[in-house]
Design a protein around this motif. Structure first.
Motif, PDB file in Angstrom:
ATOM      1  N   THR A 211      39.409  42.043 -27.751  1.00  0.00           N
ATOM      2  CA  THR A 211      39.462  40.736 -27.840  1.00  0.00           C
ATOM      3  C   THR A 211      39.664  40.126 -28.541  1.00  0.00           C
ATOM      4  O   THR A 211      40.043  39.028 -28.437  1.00  0.00           O
ATOM      5  N   ALA A 212      39.912  40.579 -29.811  1.00  0.00           N
ATOM      6  CA  ALA A 212      40.596  39.937 -30.655  1.00  0.00           C
ATOM      7  C   ALA A 212      42.723  40.100 -30.087  1.00  0.00           C
ATOM      8  O   ALA A 212      43.487  39.464 -30.800  1.00  0.00           O
TER       9      ALA A 212
ATOM     10  N   THR B 114      46.568  39.232 -28.227  1.00  0.00           N
ATOM     11  CA  THR B 114      46.806  37.920 -27.625  1.00  0.00           C
ATOM     12  C   THR B 114      47.874  39.015 -27.273  1.00  0.00           C
ATOM     13  O   THR B 114      48.585  40.163 -27.320  1.00  0.00           O
TER      14      THR B 114
ATOM     15  N   THR C 137      48.787  34.744 -23.743  1.00  0.00           N
ATOM     16  CA  THR C 137      46.540  34.753 -23.334  1.00  0.00           C
ATOM     17  C   THR C 137      46.355  35.622 -24.402  1.00  0.00           C
ATOM     18  O   THR C 137      46.814  35.906 -25.189  1.00  0.00           O
ATOM     19  N   ASP C 138      44.926  35.009 -24.620  1.00  0.00           N
ATOM     20  CA  ASP C 138      44.267  35.434 -25.869  1.00  0.00           C
ATOM     21  C   ASP C 138      44.071  36.742 -24.761  1.00  0.00           C
ATOM     22  O   ASP C 138      43.241  36.606 -23.581  1.00  0.00           O
ATOM     23  N   GLY C 139      43.435  38.020 -25.073  1.00  0.00           N
ATOM     24  CA  GLY C 139      43.208  39.109 -24.793  1.00  0.00           C
ATOM     25  C   GLY C 139      43.500  40.214 -24.572  1.00  0.00           C
ATOM     26  O   GLY C 139      45.416  40.324 -24.802  1.00  0.00           O
TER      27      GLY C 139
END
Length: 113
Positions: free
Chosen positions: A53-54, A56, A69-71
């Protein structure tokens, strides 16, 4: 020869870990500590990664502008949580070391340049 052992958590492993009490977690950390001590002479580098989850992700598809995008790069049921780089004689020895890993249920072994 140099190999990278990537430790991969599954969704079930993560759920089981979160359900453990502190004494069970301490015992698991002790096993991992012993594994590192037993293989210290062949480990050249290691690290634990933050959760997926941290992450990018930068996508460089089709010559278009990069998409950030994040994730994690995929929504997967398995994620790499850490790795060690080892210097060992051959793949058989790397597999023997990987089979003795006491934590995550999946270890991917790759030769490294």
């Amino acid at each position: 020869m140099k190999y990278v052992l990537m430790f991969i958590e599954t969704e079930q492993y993560r759920k089981d870990w979160e359900a453990k009490d502190q004494a069970e977690r301490d015992a698991a950390f002790e096993k991992v500590g012993r594994w590192f001590a037993e293989h210290a002479t062949s480990i050249t580098h290691s690290t634990q990664l933050y959760p997926a989850t941290a992450a990018t992700t930068v996508r460089l598809d089709d010559g278009r502008d990069p998409i950030i995008t994040d994730g994690p790069f995929v929504e997967g049921k398995e994620v790499v949580s850490g790795y060690v780089e080892v210097e060992l004689g051959d793949l058989d020895e790397a597999l023997r070391v990987a089979r003795s890993w006491p934590a995550c249920p999946v270890v991917e072994v790759r030769p490294a340049l």
